[in-house]
Scaffold this active site. Structure first.
Site, PDB file in Angstrom:
ATOM      1  N   ASP A 189     -15.274  -1.700  -1.515  1.00  0.00           N
ATOM      2  CA  ASP A 189     -13.807  -1.717  -1.541  1.00  0.00           C
ATOM      3  C   ASP A 189     -13.241  -2.272  -2.840  1.00  0.00           C
ATOM      4  O   ASP A 189     -12.158  -2.862  -2.863  1.00  0.00           O
ATOM      5  CB  ASP A 189     -13.262  -2.512  -0.334  1.00  0.00           C
ATOM      6  CG  ASP A 189     -13.826  -1.984   0.969  1.00  0.00           C
ATOM      7  OD1 ASP A 189     -13.983  -0.762   1.080  1.00  0.00           O
ATOM      8  OD2 ASP A 189     -14.122  -2.790   1.861  1.00  0.00           O
ATOM      9  N   GLY A 218     -14.967   4.011   2.802  1.00  0.00           N
ATOM     10  CA  GLY A 218     -13.540   4.267   2.977  1.00  0.00           C
ATOM     11  C   GLY A 218     -12.879   4.089   1.634  1.00  0.00           C
ATOM     12  O   GLY A 218     -12.888   2.999   1.077  1.00  0.00           O
ATOM     13  N   HIS A 219     -12.398   5.187   1.073  1.00  0.00           N
ATOM     14  CA  HIS A 219     -11.770   5.126  -0.244  1.00  0.00           C
ATOM     15  C   HIS A 219     -10.313   5.521  -0.096  1.00  0.00           C
ATOM     16  O   HIS A 219     -10.015   6.580   0.441  1.00  0.00           O
ATOM     17  CB  HIS A 219     -12.438   6.105  -1.213  1.00  0.00           C
ATOM     18  CG  HIS A 219     -13.923   5.961  -1.295  1.00  0.00           C
ATOM     19  ND1 HIS A 219     -14.526   4.787  -1.648  1.00  0.00           N
ATOM     20  CD2 HIS A 219     -14.918   6.850  -1.070  1.00  0.00           C
ATOM     21  CE1 HIS A 219     -15.840   4.959  -1.648  1.00  0.00           C
ATOM     22  NE2 HIS A 219     -16.101   6.199  -1.288  1.00  0.00           N
ATOM     23  N   LYS A 249     -13.350   2.033  -5.949  1.00  0.00           N
ATOM     24  CA  LYS A 249     -14.173   3.104  -6.542  1.00  0.00           C
ATOM     25  C   LYS A 249     -13.481   4.450  -6.441  1.00  0.00           C
ATOM     26  O   LYS A 249     -13.570   5.273  -7.350  1.00  0.00           O
ATOM     27  CB  LYS A 249     -15.537   3.176  -5.833  1.00  0.00           C
ATOM     28  CG  LYS A 249     -16.365   1.916  -6.000  1.00  0.00           C
ATOM     29  CD  LYS A 249     -17.669   1.998  -5.239  1.00  0.00           C
ATOM     30  CE  LYS A 249     -17.502   2.017  -3.733  1.00  0.00           C
ATOM     31  NZ  LYS A 249     -16.985   0.773  -3.138  1.00  0.00           N
ATOM     32  N   GLN A 278     -20.320   2.137  -0.960  1.00  0.00           N
ATOM     33  CA  GLN A 278     -20.700   0.733  -0.788  1.00  0.00           C
ATOM     34  C   GLN A 278     -20.821   0.036  -2.154  1.00  0.00           C
ATOM     35  O   GLN A 278     -20.073   0.380  -3.041  1.00  0.00           O
ATOM     36  CB  GLN A 278     -21.984   0.595   0.049  1.00  0.00           C
ATOM     37  CG  GLN A 278     -21.804   1.029   1.496  1.00  0.00           C
ATOM     38  CD  GLN A 278     -21.758   2.529   1.664  1.00  0.00           C
ATOM     39  OE1 GLN A 278     -22.626   3.248   1.180  1.00  0.00           O
ATOM     40  NE2 GLN A 278     -20.763   3.038   2.347  1.00  0.00           N
TER      41      GLN A 278
HETATM   42  P1  GDP Z   1     -13.363   1.777  -2.508  1.00  0.00           P
HETATM   43  O1  GDP Z   1     -14.029   1.790  -1.179  1.00  0.00           O
HETATM   44  O2  GDP Z   1     -14.154   1.062  -3.551  1.00  0.00           O
HETATM   45  O3  GDP Z   1     -12.950   3.158  -2.963  1.00  0.00           O
HETATM   46  O4  GDP Z   1     -12.030   0.921  -2.334  1.00  0.00           O
HETATM   47  P2  GDP Z   1     -10.970   0.978  -1.107  1.00  0.00           P
HETATM   48  O5  GDP Z   1     -10.161   2.205  -1.244  1.00  0.00           O
HETATM   49  O6  GDP Z   1     -11.661   0.732   0.184  1.00  0.00           O
HETATM   50  O7  GDP Z   1     -10.128  -0.331  -1.405  1.00  0.00           O
HETATM   51  C1  GDP Z   1      -9.436  -0.507  -2.599  1.00  0.00           C
HETATM   52  C2  GDP Z   1      -7.925  -0.603  -2.305  1.00  0.00           C
HETATM   53  O8  GDP Z   1      -7.278  -1.129  -3.438  1.00  0.00           O
HETATM   54  C3  GDP Z   1      -7.258   0.724  -2.031  1.00  0.00           C
HETATM   55  O9  GDP Z   1      -6.264   0.520  -1.064  1.00  0.00           O
HETATM   56  C4  GDP Z   1      -6.631   1.118  -3.367  1.00  0.00           C
HETATM   57  O10 GDP Z   1      -5.478   1.923  -3.228  1.00  0.00           O
HETATM   58  C5  GDP Z   1      -6.274  -0.230  -3.909  1.00  0.00           C
HETATM   59  N1  GDP Z   1      -6.327  -0.379  -5.375  1.00  0.00           N
HETATM   60  C6  GDP Z   1      -7.221   0.136  -6.243  1.00  0.00           C
HETATM   61  N2  GDP Z   1      -6.991  -0.329  -7.490  1.00  0.00           N
HETATM   62  C7  GDP Z   1      -5.937  -1.176  -7.396  1.00  0.00           C
HETATM   63  C8  GDP Z   1      -5.243  -2.011  -8.327  1.00  0.00           C
HETATM   64  O11 GDP Z   1      -5.563  -2.098  -9.514  1.00  0.00           O
HETATM   65  N3  GDP Z   1      -4.197  -2.766  -7.829  1.00  0.00           N
HETATM   66  C9  GDP Z   1      -3.839  -2.737  -6.518  1.00  0.00           C
HETATM   67  N4  GDP Z   1      -2.830  -3.490  -6.108  1.00  0.00           N
HETATM   68  N5  GDP Z   1      -4.471  -1.956  -5.619  1.00  0.00           N
HETATM   69  C10 GDP Z   1      -5.509  -1.199  -6.051  1.00  0.00           C
HETATM   70  P1  IMO Z   2     -16.950   1.504   0.519  1.00  0.00           P
HETATM   71  O1  IMO Z   2     -17.651   2.716  -0.021  1.00  0.00           O
HETATM   72  C1  IMO Z   2     -17.274  -2.359   2.534  1.00  0.00           C
HETATM   73  C2  IMO Z   2     -20.645  -2.869   5.306  1.00  0.00           C
HETATM   74  C3  IMO Z   2     -20.333  -3.018   6.780  1.00  0.00           C
HETATM   75  C4  IMO Z   2     -21.494  -3.905   7.211  1.00  0.00           C
HETATM   76  C5  IMO Z   2     -22.646  -3.374   6.382  1.00  0.00           C
HETATM   77  C6  IMO Z   2     -23.537  -2.372   7.101  1.00  0.00           C
HETATM   78  O2  IMO Z   2     -15.606   1.778   1.097  1.00  0.00           O
HETATM   79  O3  IMO Z   2     -16.959   0.386  -0.466  1.00  0.00           O
HETATM   80  P2  IMO Z   2     -23.230   0.166   7.825  1.00  0.00           P
HETATM   81  O4  IMO Z   2     -22.233   0.800   8.752  1.00  0.00           O
HETATM   82  O5  IMO Z   2     -23.212   0.708   6.438  1.00  0.00           O
HETATM   83  O6  IMO Z   2     -24.606   0.124   8.403  1.00  0.00           O
HETATM   84  O7  IMO Z   2     -22.754  -1.383   7.728  1.00  0.00           O
HETATM   85  O8  IMO Z   2     -22.066  -2.759   5.242  1.00  0.00           O
HETATM   86  N1  IMO Z   2     -20.082  -1.656   4.665  1.00  0.00           N
HETATM   87  C7  IMO Z   2     -19.033  -1.664   3.828  1.00  0.00           C
HETATM   88  N2  IMO Z   2     -18.236  -2.679   3.426  1.00  0.00           N
HETATM   89  N3  IMO Z   2     -17.102  -1.119   2.018  1.00  0.00           N
HETATM   90  C8  IMO Z   2     -17.908  -0.098   2.387  1.00  0.00           C
HETATM   91  O9  IMO Z   2     -17.855   1.114   1.807  1.00  0.00           O
HETATM   92  C9  IMO Z   2     -18.920  -0.336   3.354  1.00  0.00           C
HETATM   93  N4  IMO Z   2     -19.865   0.431   3.938  1.00  0.00           N
HETATM   94  C10 IMO Z   2     -20.571  -0.394   4.728  1.00  0.00           C
HETATM   95  O10 IMO Z   2     -19.093  -3.651   6.965  1.00  0.00           O
HETATM   96  O11 IMO Z   2     -21.264  -5.237   6.823  1.00  0.00           O
HETATM   97 MG    MG Z   3     -13.704   1.177   0.759  1.00  0.00          MG
END
Ligand code: GDP
Ligand code: IMO
Ligand code: MG
Length: 427
Positions: A13, A40-41, A16, A223
């Protein structure tokens, strides 16, 4: 610049999806190489929010060919639901390619993921419950099902029978659940065969040929480094290789094809699920980071654990992945603090350590040692060049760059596609 790997530096999170989207217009292929719909992106384009799980974030860029590589585990129901939802919003998803070697997540593995977690009680990992662990386990113990098996009815049935011989014992005798019938599993999987046939490809061949032509390929990790099954905080990890090496095995290209390794790192830290997190905050500051950063899981909605930037983790990520560039996200969330702690070392049983301990027990017992950097009050969300940032924000970036083992090439100052500062050109 043909081969670029993009990975998470912390516990996921980091942003990416946004970073992939940023590079999207300059790349020809975006390949997801590990994980499945545990990811989850969130990508925000022109005020529209897209939440992606199984699909590579490159699917949102019209000229990109999105690829699901062999290292991914595919839940067919989720795949088609996600494709339908994007199509309904006008996104062209027709270019998607899926490796014939990618493994399938059968419904019994979703069940097993959930029941094993329940049985672990206090020792649970906090998985996403999507069947990821059991499916990678099946791959390794050679009872897995692959996309290509959908097109050989005899083989598919034989493999499902083989898997269920073990799984039904587990489900019924250990977990007190109902047995699953071979017919039910085969019928469900086969119901997707016609729809996936046009997408199925020898993606390793296609990607190698593309690289031969000089095309640019972005390998997008799900991840993150600290969730990697080999290099993360095992057993509190996911079940795949989320680090840069996984890009090669998970897509079928050799390491000499990789020219740049980009790690996405948040200006603070978060973690979902169980496992050690040395800089975790259990106070109002953690709560404030969660609220300002909207730190709630995209996949499960769980509140993310929040803490300060850990330079030992960033430096570890730089080393394990061979990072050439960091994308630093969410700097805007740090606006408004008087001083910002950055973890520069751990205290482990009275000793000061400056590299991530090799012993998991030491990580569990480590206490963070902080340096305090002066904060800033000005809203930075409109900054588009490094010079637009207040001096203390510039100093924060320089300080963590110094500590983290690679240059910080891009800085995120907001969720939107354009809310970035580019310091160095990555591609
Ligand atoms: P990922 O799993 O690595 O793709 O990240 P997630 O989407 O799960 O979580 C990142 C969150 O941060 C998302 O809600 C993005 O919209 C938000 N985000 C990404 N870059 C920035 C930033 O520079 N500033 C802020 N405020 N939010 C950001
Ligand atoms: P993105 O790509 C954050 C965590 C789960 C748990 C552990 C194992 O959005 O960064 P799993 O279901 O993969 O066997 O769970 O890994 N986990 C994540 N945490 N971002 C993710 O993906 C994750 N994918 C798995 O919360 O602790
Ligand atoms: Mg994510």
């Amino acid at each position: 610049m043909p081969g670029i790997v993009l990975v998470g530096a912390q516990w996921g999170d980091e942003g990416k999806g946004k970073a992939t989207d940023l590079l999207g217009p300059r790349v020809d292929y975006v390949v997801k190489f590990n994980g499945g719909n545990n990811a989850g992106h969130t990508v925000v384009i022109g005020g529209q929010i897209y939440a992606l799980h199984l699909l590579p974030s490159g699917i949102l860029t019209p000229e990109v060919t999105p690829v699901i590589g062999n290292g991914v585990v595919v839940d067919l129901e989720v795949l088609f639901a996600e494709l339908r939802a994007l199509e309904a919003r006008g996104v062209d998803v027709s270019r998607l390619l899926v490796s014939s070697n990618a493994h399938l997540i059968p419904s019994y593995n979703r069940t097993l993921d959930k029941v094993t977690e329940r049985f672990l009680g206090k020792r649970q990992i906090g998985t996403t419950g999507r069947g990821i662990g059991p499916t990678y386990a099946d791959k390794m113990t050679r009872v897995g099902l692959r996309v290509q098996d959908l097109f050989d009815p005899g083989i598919l049935r034989q493999k499902v029978e083989g898997a269920l011989m073990q799984k039904n014992h587990l489900l019924v005798k250990v977990y007190n659940r109902r047995a699953v019938s071979v017919d039910q599993v085969v019928d469900e999987l086969e119901s997707y065969a016609d729809r996936i046939r046009p997408m199925m490809a020898d993606t390793a061949l296609i990607l190698n040929q593309a690289l031969d032509r000089g095309a640019t390929v972005l390998f997008e990790g799900g991840q993150a480094t600290m969730l990697d099954v080999d290099h993360g905080t095992y057993p509190f990890v996911t079940s795949s290789n989320a680090t840069a090496g996984g890009a090669c095995t998970g897509s079928g290209v050799g390491p000499r094809r990789i020219d740049r390794v980009v790690a996405v790192v948040k200006a603070y830290a978060t973690r979902v699920g169980a496992g050690p997190f040395v800089t975790e905050l259990h106070d109002a500051a953690g709560e404030r980071l969660r609220e300002l950063g909207h730190e709630y899981g995209v996949t499960t909605g769980r509140p993310r654990r929040c803490g300060w930037y850990d330079a030992l983790v960033a430096r570890y990520a730089a080393r394990i992945n061979g990072v050439t560039d960091f994308v630093l996200t969410k700097l805007d969330v740090l606006t408004g603090w008087d001083r910002i702690p950055v973890c520069v070392a751990y205290d482990v049983g009275g000793s000061t350590v400056t590299e991530l301990p090799a012993s998991q027990t030491d990580i569990h017992h480590a206490h963070p040692l902080y340096e305090y950097l002066p904060g800033w009050d000005q809203d930075i969300s409109d900054a588009r060049s490094f010079g637009d940032l207040p001096p203390n924000a510039q100093a924060y970036v320089r300080a963590i760059e110094e500590l983290s083992g690679a240059r910080i090439s891009v800085i995120g100052v907001g969720a939107g596609r354009d809310a970035i500062i580019q310091r160095h050109i990555i591609v």
